[in-house]
Structures are given as C-alpha cells and as structure tokens.
Write a protein that holds these residues in place. Structure first.
Motif, mmCIF file in Angstrom:
data_model
loop_
_atom_site.group_PDB
_atom_site.id
_atom_site.type_symbol
_atom_site.label_atom_id
_atom_site.label_comp_id
_atom_site.label_asym_id
_atom_site.label_seq_id
_atom_site.Cartn_x
_atom_site.Cartn_y
_atom_site.Cartn_z
ATOM 1 N N TYR A 1 2.715 -5.248 8.764
ATOM 2 C CA TYR A 1 1.561 -4.343 8.789
ATOM 3 C C TYR A 1 0.292 -4.966 9.347
ATOM 4 O O TYR A 1 -0.629 -4.257 9.705
ATOM 5 C CB TYR A 1 1.280 -3.811 7.373
ATOM 6 C CG TYR A 1 2.397 -2.958 6.835
ATOM 7 C CD1 TYR A 1 2.538 -1.631 7.230
ATOM 8 C CD2 TYR A 1 3.326 -3.484 5.952
ATOM 9 C CE1 TYR A 1 3.573 -0.855 6.762
ATOM 10 C CE2 TYR A 1 4.368 -2.713 5.466
ATOM 11 C CZ TYR A 1 4.482 -1.401 5.878
ATOM 12 O OH TYR A 1 5.518 -0.631 5.409
ATOM 13 N N THR A 2 0.243 -6.304 9.342
ATOM 14 C CA THR A 2 -1.002 -6.959 9.782
ATOM 15 C C THR A 2 -0.724 -8.117 10.740
ATOM 16 O O THR A 2 0.383 -8.639 10.792
ATOM 17 C CB THR A 2 -1.776 -7.533 8.579
ATOM 18 O OG1 THR A 2 -0.903 -8.410 7.865
ATOM 19 C CG2 THR A 2 -2.306 -6.470 7.662
ATOM 20 N N THR B 1 3.118 -0.566 13.187
ATOM 21 C CA THR B 1 2.380 0.205 14.204
ATOM 22 C C THR B 1 3.306 0.476 15.392
ATOM 23 O O THR B 1 3.340 1.595 15.922
ATOM 24 C CB THR B 1 1.147 -0.598 14.709
ATOM 25 O OG1 THR B 1 0.638 -1.388 13.648
ATOM 26 C CG2 THR B 1 0.089 0.296 15.283
ATOM 27 N N TYR C 1 4.453 -7.741 3.110
ATOM 28 C CA TYR C 1 4.457 -6.297 2.854
ATOM 29 C C TYR C 1 5.786 -5.669 3.283
ATOM 30 O O TYR C 1 6.248 -4.711 2.690
ATOM 31 C CB TYR C 1 3.325 -5.621 3.631
ATOM 32 C CG TYR C 1 1.948 -5.922 3.111
ATOM 33 C CD1 TYR C 1 1.683 -5.938 1.753
ATOM 34 C CD2 TYR C 1 0.907 -6.170 3.999
ATOM 35 C CE1 TYR C 1 0.405 -6.208 1.287
ATOM 36 C CE2 TYR C 1 -0.370 -6.428 3.539
ATOM 37 C CZ TYR C 1 -0.615 -6.447 2.185
ATOM 38 O OH TYR C 1 -1.867 -6.711 1.730
ATOM 39 N N ARG D 1 -2.668 -3.938 -1.199
ATOM 40 C CA ARG D 1 -3.229 -5.199 -1.654
ATOM 41 C C ARG D 1 -3.081 -5.351 -3.167
ATOM 42 O O ARG D 1 -2.843 -6.443 -3.677
ATOM 43 C CB ARG D 1 -4.692 -5.217 -1.230
ATOM 44 C CG ARG D 1 -5.376 -6.495 -1.521
ATOM 45 C CD ARG D 1 -6.787 -6.432 -1.014
ATOM 46 N NE ARG D 1 -7.563 -7.473 -1.621
ATOM 47 C CZ ARG D 1 -8.865 -7.576 -1.476
ATOM 48 N NH1 ARG D 1 -9.516 -6.697 -0.735
ATOM 49 N NH2 ARG D 1 -9.519 -8.537 -2.067
ATOM 50 N N GLU E 1 -5.261 -4.825 11.088
ATOM 51 C CA GLU E 1 -4.127 -4.009 10.632
ATOM 52 C C GLU E 1 -3.334 -3.452 11.813
ATOM 53 O O GLU E 1 -3.306 -2.255 12.068
ATOM 54 C CB GLU E 1 -4.634 -2.886 9.720
ATOM 55 C CG GLU E 1 -5.145 -3.440 8.419
ATOM 56 C CD GLU E 1 -4.995 -2.503 7.239
ATOM 57 O OE1 GLU E 1 -4.635 -1.333 7.450
ATOM 58 O OE2 GLU E 1 -5.248 -2.955 6.112
ATOM 59 N N ARG F 1 3.347 -2.264 -0.478
ATOM 60 C CA ARG F 1 2.519 -1.999 0.697
ATOM 61 C C ARG F 1 1.041 -1.769 0.351
ATOM 62 O O ARG F 1 0.412 -0.902 0.853
ATOM 63 C CB ARG F 1 3.117 -0.785 1.433
ATOM 64 C CG ARG F 1 2.318 -0.170 2.549
ATOM 65 C CD ARG F 1 2.220 -1.095 3.747
ATOM 66 N NE ARG F 1 1.253 -0.623 4.729
ATOM 67 C CZ ARG F 1 0.064 -1.158 4.878
ATOM 68 N NH1 ARG F 1 -0.330 -2.152 4.121
ATOM 69 N NH2 ARG F 1 -0.754 -0.703 5.797
ATOM 70 N N CYS G 1 -8.057 -11.154 10.274
ATOM 71 C CA CYS G 1 -6.862 -10.337 10.063
ATOM 72 C C CYS G 1 -7.133 -8.928 10.598
ATOM 73 O O CYS G 1 -8.253 -8.422 10.466
ATOM 74 C CB CYS G 1 -6.607 -10.319 8.551
ATOM 75 S SG CYS G 1 -5.183 -9.395 8.048
#
Lengths: 311, 101
Positions: free
Chosen positions: A166-167, A192, A9, A72, A187, A70, A185
């Motif tokens: 992001y994850t 973050t 991402y 899915r 987020e 960004r 998984c």
C-alpha cells in the motif's frame, strides 16, 4: 532465537537465524476452516484468549470472517497479534530476540505501541523496532556470514526505495547515516497498480478479483471465457505509470537524483516494477520481497547473537 | 567500447570538440558511469582553476580508496577503507540513535 519479522499491510514475512523463512498474506480469519472433518494440518491456526484464528491465504479461501491489518491502528488489533504468533510458531513461551520495522511515516509515533504489543504477546522477548527500509540497507551491507559486502556504502549517499503493498518508503542514507529530512512515505504501492489494472480491464472483463490480478502480474494473462487472454500491453502501461508516479515522488523528495550515488530498489513492488526504473545507478537485493525481514534478522543476530563482535 | 576508443573519446571531450558526438556517446554509457565521469571532470576543472593557467590535474580513483593528485602536490580525500569492526560500530550507533528518537 534471533528473528526478523516484517508485518506488512499486504504480506507478513519472518526470517529466523536458523535459516527458516515464512511468508503469508496479512489476513486473519475468525475461527477455523470447516473442511467436513478432513484434517487441519495445512492451516496456520493460532489461539488468543482461547479463541482460534486462521492466518494467511487459507482464511480467505475458506471464506472465514476476515480481519485485515490495512490500517495504522491495526497494531492494537487481535489480527496483529495473530500474525505475530503465526510467525513465531509453536514456541510462544520460548526466548526470542526480534527486530521488526515500521513505515517511515509512522515510525516515531508508533514505535512504543509496537514494542508494547510484542511484549504482551511474547512475554520473554527482546524487541527492537527500526524504520523498514533500514532492513534492506543492512541486508545489502552485510552478507549472511556477517562480513561487509559493500564497503563503499559507508562513504556514499544511498537512497532506498521500498515499494510495498500500500505504501512506498524512501530512506536516504548519507555515509550510512539516515537523513530524516528527505526520507518519507507515500501511499502508492502494488495495491494502486492492482486497482488501476482492474479499471483498465473493465472493457474486457468485469468482476476480476485482486487474486487474479496478482497472478496476472507474473503471467501477463487473464482468463476470459475459459481461454487465457494476453494482457501484456495493459500490464506494461500500468506498471510504467505507477513506476513513473513513484519516481516523480522520489525526485520531489531528493531534489536532484544526481546527488544520490546509489539507488536501491526493494520490497515486493520493487521486484515487480524493476524494469520500469531506467536510472543507471540502481541495484536490487537478491530477494527484494524478503530483504527488509532478512536485514531485520541480521540486525537481531548482531544485537542479540553478537555477530561481528571480536575479542 | 575498448580502452583506446574510450581514451580517444576522452581526449575529444578534453578539447571541447564536437559536443554533439560526445553527447551522443554519453547516451550509450550507463548513468552511473556518466555521473562518475562528469564528477571527475569537474574536480579536474576546479583544481586546474585553483592552480592557474598552464597547470594540469590528474584525478585517480579506485573502488576502496580515492585520491586527487595535483602535479607534485597530493591532496588526499577521506579514504573509504574501513574495517569490518568500524562498519559494525557505526551501524550500532545508528541503531542506538533510533532508540533516542
């Protein structure tokens, strides 16, 4: 050519069996940069259905209308195809054997969509999709020559913690076999961390871009009124908080860490947060940022280049 | 910590003397070593319990091969020694299994 491609991402990485490595931000701009007639050699520009797309940092720098990946559903987007083409380079019509990955949370549902998209973009290609952290496991298990590096992985319980933009993915391998029940998984990622740092810096400075924070993560400084200001305390506090959140989630999945023999910390985020994970049984690949893509390339060499096959 | 100092600590641990000192010492060694030591002691305790009072159990290990030896009787635990081809074969199966998901 066997190749490992990791379309993240945040960042896209490609490792080829001839040793070439490419990585760039996962952003795609419509059109080409306007440089008042100066040569375009430094830009990565791909063409899809006759339209030009600029890939990577330059698309942001020249303020082109951006398409990010960004979400899915970005697998279906033109940006996803553009990133893939940028990994391949000019030899689009050549024969390629590619291994790529998906986050654990979307693996089952999105695997066939990824295969379809790769085949649409590269008609003569072999493609295999694996859960992303398997790349790091494979990268550590085998060295560049294809010899086994950590034989004891075959008899141990290993947890791979892959911290991305992001994850964060957690993959548990028991005797080198994935354990689906505890893997998962969440987020939380470096994005973050970036957002939290921006919030913490609000009393000191406003309008800080993500790019500035990315730089500050390495330098522990930020510019204020033309001077470099030391923000190491703010950085340490935020990194520690994110690492603690990730570890708390990992523990909630694992039950007890004592059950795990080795923890592998990987991904670009793994590199950034390493010193905030204090568990004694942690190891890291040489290049955590590229480890999944390197592992994918090793899998491709094994599956399509017949590495490790005797007789 | 030198080998003799380590063994002295271990003896102390075996005799259940001065838990506080042992706990302090445990804090100074890496988590992985702590885990290995505790697991080893647990296996030893289980084996001694099975054999009854007065028995002694020795646990030996090396990176590639582990075995648990109880007095004259030897109990072998699955060896990790696998050839490169075995490792590749196993990983090939794992990758193939992913296709069937």
């Amino acid at each position: 050519m066997e190749m490992g491609i990791d379309i993240g991402y945040g960042v896209t990485k490609a490792v080829r069996s001839d040793g070439q490595v490419k990585h760039f931000r996962s952003v795609v701009g419509l059109g080409m940069p306007d440089t008042f007639g100066i040569a375009h050699d430094n830009f990565t520009v791909v063409r899809i259905n006759g339209e030009a797309y600029t890939v990577g940092e330059e698309a942001e720098k020249y303020r082109l209308p951006l398409i990010t990946v960004r979400s899915r559903n970005s697998i279906e987007s033109i940006a996803y195809r553009a990133l893939l083409l940028a990994c391949i380079g000019e030899d689009v019509s050549g024969r390629h054997a590619i291994v790529t990955g998906l986050p654990l949370g979307y693996y089952n549902a999105d695997k066939s969509r990824v295969v379809k998209k790769f085949r649409e973009t590269l008609p003569i290609c072999e493609i295999k999709v694996v859960p992303q952290p398997i790349g790091t496991f494979y990268d550590l298990l085998f060295d560049d020559k294809g010899d086994v590096r950590y034989a004891d992985f075959m008899d141990r319980k290993i947890a791979v913690i892959d911290i991305g933009t992001y994850t964060t993915d957690l993959l548990v391998m028991d005797k080198a076999t994935p354990v689906a029940g505890v893997s998962g998984c969440v987020e939380i990622g470096i994005d973050t961390l970036t957002k939290n740092i921006i919030k913490s810096l609000l009393p000191l400075r406003r309008n800080i871009s993500s790019g500035e924070i990315e730089k500050a993560i390495n330098t522990n400084t930020i510019k204020k009124e033309g001077q470099e200001m030391d923000i190491s305390d703010i950085m340490a506090e935020n990194k520690s908080a994110i690492a603690a959140n990730i570890w708390s989630w990992v523990q909630s999945r694992l039950g007890t860490e004592e059950d795990i023999d080795v923890l592998i910390l990987t991904g670009g985020g793994g590199e950034i947060l390493r010193s905030y994970f204090v568990q004694g049984n942690i190891i890291m690949p040489n290049s955590p940022f590229l480890s999944n893509a390197t592992g994918f390339c090793k899998i491709a060499r094994r599956l399509y280049g017949k590495v490790g096959v005797s007789g | 910590m030198g080998k003799s100092a380590y063994q002295a600590r271990l003896r102390l641990y075996d005799k259940d003397e001065n838990d506080k000192v042992i706990l302090e010492w445990l804090k100074t060694i890496p988590r992985g070593t702590q885990n290995a030591l505790i697991k080893k002691k647990l296996v030893q305790a289980i084996l001694m319990e099975r054999l009854g009072a007065g028995s002694a159990a020795v646990v030996t290990e090396s990176k590639q091969f582990s075995e648990i030896r109880v007095m004259a009787e030897t109990v072998e635990v699955l060896a990790v020694e696998q050839s490169k081809e075995d490792v590749y074969r196993h990983m090939d199966q794992v990758l193939k299994g992913l296709d069937d998901l």
